[in-house]
Motif scaffolding. Structure first.
Motif, PDB file in Angstrom:
ATOM      1  N   LYS A 344       0.835  -1.213   0.000  1.00  0.00           N
ATOM      2  CA  LYS A 344       0.000   0.000   0.000  1.00  0.00           C
ATOM      3  C   LYS A 344       0.871   1.266   0.000  1.00  0.00           C
ATOM      4  CE  LYS A 344      -3.844  -2.219   2.462  1.00  0.00           C
ATOM      5  NZ  LYS A 344      -4.645  -2.247   3.705  1.00  0.00           N
ATOM      6  N   TYR A 345       1.858   1.282   0.890  1.00  0.00           N
ATOM      7  CA  TYR A 345       2.751   2.441   0.975  1.00  0.00           C
ATOM      8  C   TYR A 345       3.542   2.620  -0.316  1.00  0.00           C
ATOM      9  CZ  TYR A 345       2.097   3.419   5.976  1.00  0.00           C
ATOM     10  OH  TYR A 345       1.583   3.788   7.185  1.00  0.00           O
ATOM     11  N   ALA A 346       3.966   1.497  -0.901  1.00  0.00           N
ATOM     12  CA  ALA A 346       4.756   1.570  -2.134  1.00  0.00           C
ATOM     13  C   ALA A 346       3.937   2.163  -3.268  1.00  0.00           C
ATOM     14  CB  ALA A 346       5.272   0.183  -2.517  1.00  0.00           C
ATOM     15  N   LEU A 347       2.666   1.765  -3.363  1.00  0.00           N
ATOM     16  CA  LEU A 347       1.799   2.312  -4.407  1.00  0.00           C
ATOM     17  C   LEU A 347       1.647   3.822  -4.244  1.00  0.00           C
ATOM     18  CD1 LEU A 347      -0.128   1.994  -6.779  1.00  0.00           C
ATOM     19  CD2 LEU A 347      -1.954   1.473  -5.129  1.00  0.00           C
ATOM     20  N   ILE A 348       1.397   4.261  -3.014  1.00  0.00           N
ATOM     21  CA  ILE A 348       1.270   5.707  -2.755  1.00  0.00           C
ATOM     22  C   ILE A 348       2.581   6.419  -3.073  1.00  0.00           C
ATOM     23  CG2 ILE A 348       0.889   7.440  -0.958  1.00  0.00           C
ATOM     24  CD1 ILE A 348      -0.933   5.390   0.438  1.00  0.00           C
ATOM     25  N   ILE A 350       5.012   5.510  -5.224  1.00  0.00           N
ATOM     26  CA  ILE A 350       5.271   5.573  -6.660  1.00  0.00           C
ATOM     27  C   ILE A 350       4.391   6.627  -7.324  1.00  0.00           C
ATOM     28  CG2 ILE A 350       5.086   4.292  -8.822  1.00  0.00           C
ATOM     29  CD1 ILE A 350       7.514   3.585  -7.191  1.00  0.00           C
ATOM     30  N   LEU A 351       3.135   6.706  -6.917  1.00  0.00           N
ATOM     31  CA  LEU A 351       2.239   7.741  -7.465  1.00  0.00           C
ATOM     32  C   LEU A 351       2.746   9.136  -7.087  1.00  0.00           C
ATOM     33  CD1 LEU A 351      -1.267   6.127  -6.802  1.00  0.00           C
ATOM     34  CD2 LEU A 351      -0.056   6.329  -8.986  1.00  0.00           C
ATOM     35  N   THR A 352       3.203   9.277  -5.843  1.00  0.00           N
ATOM     36  CA  THR A 352       3.755  10.571  -5.401  1.00  0.00           C
ATOM     37  C   THR A 352       5.004  10.926  -6.188  1.00  0.00           C
ATOM     38  OG1 THR A 352       2.900  10.210  -3.157  1.00  0.00           O
ATOM     39  CG2 THR A 352       4.629  11.872  -3.415  1.00  0.00           C
ATOM     40  N   LEU A 353       5.876   9.938  -6.392  1.00  0.00           N
ATOM     41  CA  LEU A 353       7.084  10.171  -7.188  1.00  0.00           C
ATOM     42  C   LEU A 353       6.731  10.613  -8.608  1.00  0.00           C
ATOM     43  CD1 LEU A 353       9.261   7.113  -6.103  1.00  0.00           C
ATOM     44  CD2 LEU A 353       9.807   9.519  -5.693  1.00  0.00           C
ATOM     45  N   SER A 354       5.713   9.994  -9.179  1.00  0.00           N
ATOM     46  CA  SER A 354       5.314  10.334 -10.544  1.00  0.00           C
ATOM     47  C   SER A 354       4.778  11.753 -10.629  1.00  0.00           C
ATOM     48  CB  SER A 354       4.253   9.340 -11.041  1.00  0.00           C
ATOM     49  OG  SER A 354       4.740   8.021 -11.012  1.00  0.00           O
ATOM     50  N   VAL A 355       3.917  12.131  -9.680  1.00  0.00           N
ATOM     51  CA  VAL A 355       3.301  13.467  -9.701  1.00  0.00           C
ATOM     52  C   VAL A 355       4.336  14.547  -9.420  1.00  0.00           C
ATOM     53  CG1 VAL A 355       1.641  14.982  -8.553  1.00  0.00           C
ATOM     54  CG2 VAL A 355       1.002  12.625  -9.104  1.00  0.00           C
ATOM     55  N   THR A 356       5.103  14.375  -8.323  1.00  0.00           N
ATOM     56  CA  THR A 356       6.089  15.408  -7.965  1.00  0.00           C
ATOM     57  C   THR A 356       7.185  15.506  -9.012  1.00  0.00           C
ATOM     58  OG1 THR A 356       7.278  13.789  -6.594  1.00  0.00           O
ATOM     59  CG2 THR A 356       5.664  15.198  -5.494  1.00  0.00           C
ATOM     60  N   ALA A 386      11.127   3.051 -16.282  1.00  0.00           N
ATOM     61  CA  ALA A 386      11.402   2.170 -15.150  1.00  0.00           C
ATOM     62  C   ALA A 386      10.307   2.283 -14.091  1.00  0.00           C
ATOM     63  CB  ALA A 386      12.765   2.503 -14.540  1.00  0.00           C
ATOM     64  N   VAL A 387       9.821   3.493 -13.850  1.00  0.00           N
ATOM     65  CA  VAL A 387       8.742   3.696 -12.873  1.00  0.00           C
ATOM     66  C   VAL A 387       7.465   3.001 -13.338  1.00  0.00           C
ATOM     67  CG1 VAL A 387       7.224   5.419 -11.819  1.00  0.00           C
ATOM     68  CG2 VAL A 387       9.686   5.831 -11.932  1.00  0.00           C
ATOM     69  N   LEU A 388       7.174   3.069 -14.631  1.00  0.00           N
ATOM     70  CA  LEU A 388       6.003   2.379 -15.167  1.00  0.00           C
ATOM     71  C   LEU A 388       6.117   0.867 -14.957  1.00  0.00           C
ATOM     72  CD1 LEU A 388       5.397   4.340 -18.504  1.00  0.00           C
ATOM     73  CD2 LEU A 388       4.033   4.446 -16.408  1.00  0.00           C
ATOM     74  N   LEU A 389       7.323   0.333 -15.149  1.00  0.00           N
ATOM     75  CA  LEU A 389       7.544  -1.093 -14.908  1.00  0.00           C
ATOM     76  C   LEU A 389       7.331  -1.439 -13.438  1.00  0.00           C
ATOM     77  CD1 LEU A 389      10.687  -1.783 -17.140  1.00  0.00           C
ATOM     78  CD2 LEU A 389       8.334  -2.543 -17.547  1.00  0.00           C
ATOM     79  N   VAL A 390       7.759  -0.536 -12.554  1.00  0.00           N
ATOM     80  CA  VAL A 390       7.553  -0.755 -11.118  1.00  0.00           C
ATOM     81  C   VAL A 390       6.061  -0.796 -10.795  1.00  0.00           C
ATOM     82  CG1 VAL A 390       7.795   0.324  -8.847  1.00  0.00           C
ATOM     83  CG2 VAL A 390       9.764   0.182 -10.366  1.00  0.00           C
ATOM     84  N   ILE A 391       5.302   0.103 -11.405  1.00  0.00           N
ATOM     85  CA  ILE A 391       3.856   0.116 -11.175  1.00  0.00           C
ATOM     86  C   ILE A 391       3.223  -1.200 -11.636  1.00  0.00           C
ATOM     87  CG2 ILE A 391       1.685   1.221 -11.857  1.00  0.00           C
ATOM     88  CD1 ILE A 391       3.221   3.862 -12.019  1.00  0.00           C
ATOM     89  N   ILE A 392       3.666  -1.702 -12.789  1.00  0.00           N
ATOM     90  CA  ILE A 392       3.137  -2.967 -13.300  1.00  0.00           C
ATOM     91  C   ILE A 392       3.495  -4.123 -12.365  1.00  0.00           C
ATOM     92  CG2 ILE A 392       3.314  -4.640 -15.178  1.00  0.00           C
ATOM     93  CD1 ILE A 392       3.770  -2.257 -17.076  1.00  0.00           C
ATOM     94  N   ILE A 393       4.762  -4.166 -11.934  1.00  0.00           N
ATOM     95  CA  ILE A 393       5.190  -5.217 -11.010  1.00  0.00           C
ATOM     96  C   ILE A 393       4.436  -5.118  -9.691  1.00  0.00           C
ATOM     97  CG2 ILE A 393       7.136  -6.040  -9.619  1.00  0.00           C
ATOM     98  CD1 ILE A 393       8.956  -5.428 -11.965  1.00  0.00           C
ATOM     99  N   ILE A 396       1.143  -6.766  -9.927  1.00  0.00           N
ATOM    100  CA  ILE A 396       1.288  -8.225  -9.921  1.00  0.00           C
ATOM    101  C   ILE A 396       1.610  -8.726  -8.508  1.00  0.00           C
ATOM    102  CG2 ILE A 396       2.567 -10.173 -10.881  1.00  0.00           C
ATOM    103  CD1 ILE A 396       3.123  -8.474 -13.358  1.00  0.00           C
ATOM    104  N   VAL A 397       2.422  -7.938  -7.760  1.00  0.00           N
ATOM    105  CA  VAL A 397       2.748  -8.293  -6.380  1.00  0.00           C
ATOM    106  C   VAL A 397       1.486  -8.343  -5.525  1.00  0.00           C
ATOM    107  CG1 VAL A 397       3.832  -7.433  -4.256  1.00  0.00           C
ATOM    108  CG2 VAL A 397       5.139  -7.486  -6.379  1.00  0.00           C
ATOM    109  N   ARG A 398       0.616  -7.356  -5.679  1.00  0.00           N
ATOM    110  CA  ARG A 398      -0.613  -7.332  -4.885  1.00  0.00           C
ATOM    111  C   ARG A 398      -1.496  -8.541  -5.202  1.00  0.00           C
ATOM    112  NH1 ARG A 398       0.358  -1.943  -5.698  1.00  0.00           N
ATOM    113  NH2 ARG A 398      -0.795  -1.849  -7.655  1.00  0.00           N
ATOM    114  N   LYS A 399      -1.512  -8.939  -6.471  1.00  0.00           N
ATOM    115  CA  LYS A 399      -2.282 -10.124  -6.853  1.00  0.00           C
ATOM    116  C   LYS A 399      -1.664 -11.390  -6.259  1.00  0.00           C
ATOM    117  CE  LYS A 399      -4.155 -12.500 -10.907  1.00  0.00           C
ATOM    118  NZ  LYS A 399      -4.253 -12.521 -12.399  1.00  0.00           N
ATOM    119  N   ALA A 400      -0.328 -11.470  -6.283  1.00  0.00           N
ATOM    120  CA  ALA A 400       0.358 -12.631  -5.699  1.00  0.00           C
ATOM    121  C   ALA A 400       0.151 -12.689  -4.187  1.00  0.00           C
ATOM    122  CB  ALA A 400       1.847 -12.571  -6.033  1.00  0.00           C
TER     123      ALA A 400
END
Length: 454
Positions: A344-348, A350-356, A386-393, A396-400
């Motif tokens: 959960k924290y990682a998703l927030i 990565i989104l923060t990193l993308s926006v800022t 690379a950030v987009l790849l992290v979001i995709i991974i 998949i992590v949340r699903k796993a």
């Protein structure tokens, strides 16, 4: 902990790719955008001053201009002046004689980067008209434009000699490596301490290992601060007085001192109180904001807030990933319970990193065409990929996690960790390299216009 060969191979490939992408020389954040008289200009009248304008703020006490005649003798200027916005440096000159002159400048930007260079101009004073009254010239008009410049007397020192027209910087491989490790040490330790606050690790069976890891990271940060400080200070100081001026009268020196003191305090106060740990993280990251390039751009309040948010998000993500990789083998049960919260924290983060990151790019870049016209822009685009790849991974992590596929989780986290190494390297490059000077060789007019309307 031994990381699987696949992760090591990915990290090595990223390092090799970046070493190919990385230029042997690169411009610092601050670059010369205007000079009066201009380089290689042919003058008919002796200029009353030399005025150099830079792309961002400079440190008045560490910046100077020196003029040499064609015999190599220094022309004694009367005073050096710095403009109110700290972007222009002016040297008042005596009456010059016919001949070729070399202007040599040495400045330090507010984010601690030294920049030096030289250029020439030629003066040809017509003998018969030398003493006649002449109408106001462009040089006289330029003097009026600098009436608001604050005068500050300085001792004139001869700067290091550099090749004509070149701006020199130290960007050897070892220098970049130390800077990248320095940047990683800040984010990794800040994130490590954050997860001591935000998780139950200090009350779990993994507490002893966590404290030991924290101590290792604290020593690592301390060493990196010393190494980075040496790189920055070595070219700027010649004695104890210069060091005192640098530490207490410049933004970068103050920032480094703040982080150094905070680092030392970390050995005494960390992991005793969550409030104290939170304040410690804040001081460390504030120091990095002050030392970074955000403070060289306007509006200062907004760029600093964006940079702080960017660093917090990066440290949470990097610190959490590092914790997972280190503890996976010996503290598997804790990590399995830790993963849902980290996800959960990682998703927030990565989104923060993308926006800022996007907002800072819009503020920092004089023109978005830099993204595809310069090497700096291509590195930024690579980071975005690379950030987009992290979001995709991450998805998949949340699903796993939901399906409790622990073996698959480990492989995904290893990929995430490898991407994290690559992103930190890319961010380190973007932190210490500016697109401005590289882009100016492609389209100088557009940059000059952008700077003039800021």
């Amino acid at each position: 902990m031994r990381i699987k060969k696949r992760t090591v191979h990915i990290a090595i490939l990223l390092l090799l790719f970046l070493s190919i992408m990385l230029p042997s020389t690169a411009s610092a954040h601050t670059s010369l955008v205007e000079a009066k008289p201009a380089p290689d200009s042919q003058l008919k009248k002796s200029p009353k001053n030399i005025t150099l304008t830079f792309s961002s703020k400079i440190e008045p006490d560490l910046s100077s201009i020196t003029v040499y005649n064609q015999g190599g003798e220094q022309v004694k200027g009367t005073t050096e002046n710095v403009s109110d916005d700290q972007k222009s440096l002016l040297l008042q000159l005596p009456e010059l004689k016919t001949g070729e002159y070399k202007v040599s400048y040495q400045i330090v930007s507010t984010d601690g980067h030294p920049v030096e260079g030289t250029y020439n101009f030629t003066l040809t004073v017509p003998e018969p008209e030398k003493n006649k009254e002449v109408p106001m010239t462009e040089l006289d008009q330029d003097e009026k434009e600098h009436q608001k410049i604050t005068v500050k007397d300085k001792d004139m020192q001869t700067p290091k000699q550099v090749s004509n027209g070149e701006t020199q910087h130290d960007h050897s491989t070892s220098t970049y490596l130390i800077r990248l490790l320095y940047y990683f040490s800040i984010l990794a330790l800040a994130g490590w301490v954050f997860w001591g606050i935000a998780s139950s690790i200090l009350t779990s069976s993994a507490k002893a290992s966590y404290i030991k890891g924290s101590m290792v990271l604290r020593f690592f940060l301390f060493i990196m601060l010393l190494g980075y400080g040496y790189l920055q200070f070595n070219s700027l100081i010649t004695g104890i007085n210069d060091l005192q001026s640098l530490l207490f009268q410049t933004a970068f020196g103050f920032a480094w001192l703040l982080m150094f003191v905070t680092s030392m305090l970390g050995f005494l106060i960390l992991h005793r109180s969550r409030i104290i740990d939170g304040l410690w993280i804040s001081l460390l990251l504030i120091g990095e904001v002050i030392a970074g390039h955000a403070i060289t751009y306007e509006p200062l309040f907004i760029t600093s807030i964006l940079d702080m948010a960017h660093l917090i998000a990066a440290s949470i993500w990097i610190g959490g990933l590092f914790l997972i990789i280190v503890f996976w083998k010996h503290h598997r049960n804790f990590i399995i319970g830790f993963l849902p919260r980290f996800s959960k924290y990682a998703l927030i983060s990565i989104l923060t990193l993308s926006v800022t990151g996007s907002l800072m790019a819009i503020i920092f870049l004089p023109n978005l065409s830099i993204l595809w016209e310069t090497l700096w822009g291509k590195v930024l685009l690579l980071k975005i990929l690379a950030v987009l790849l992290v979001i995709i991974i991450g998805s998949i992590v949340r699903k796993a996690l939901k399906n409790k596929q622990n073996t698959k989780l480990k492989h995904l986290i290893e990929w995430d960790f490898a991407l994290m190494i690559g992103i930190v390297l890319l961010v380190g490059i973007l932190t210490f390299v500016s697109p401005t000077q590289e882009f100016s060789t492609i389209n100088q007019d557009r940059i000059s216009f952008a700077m003039s309307i800021k």
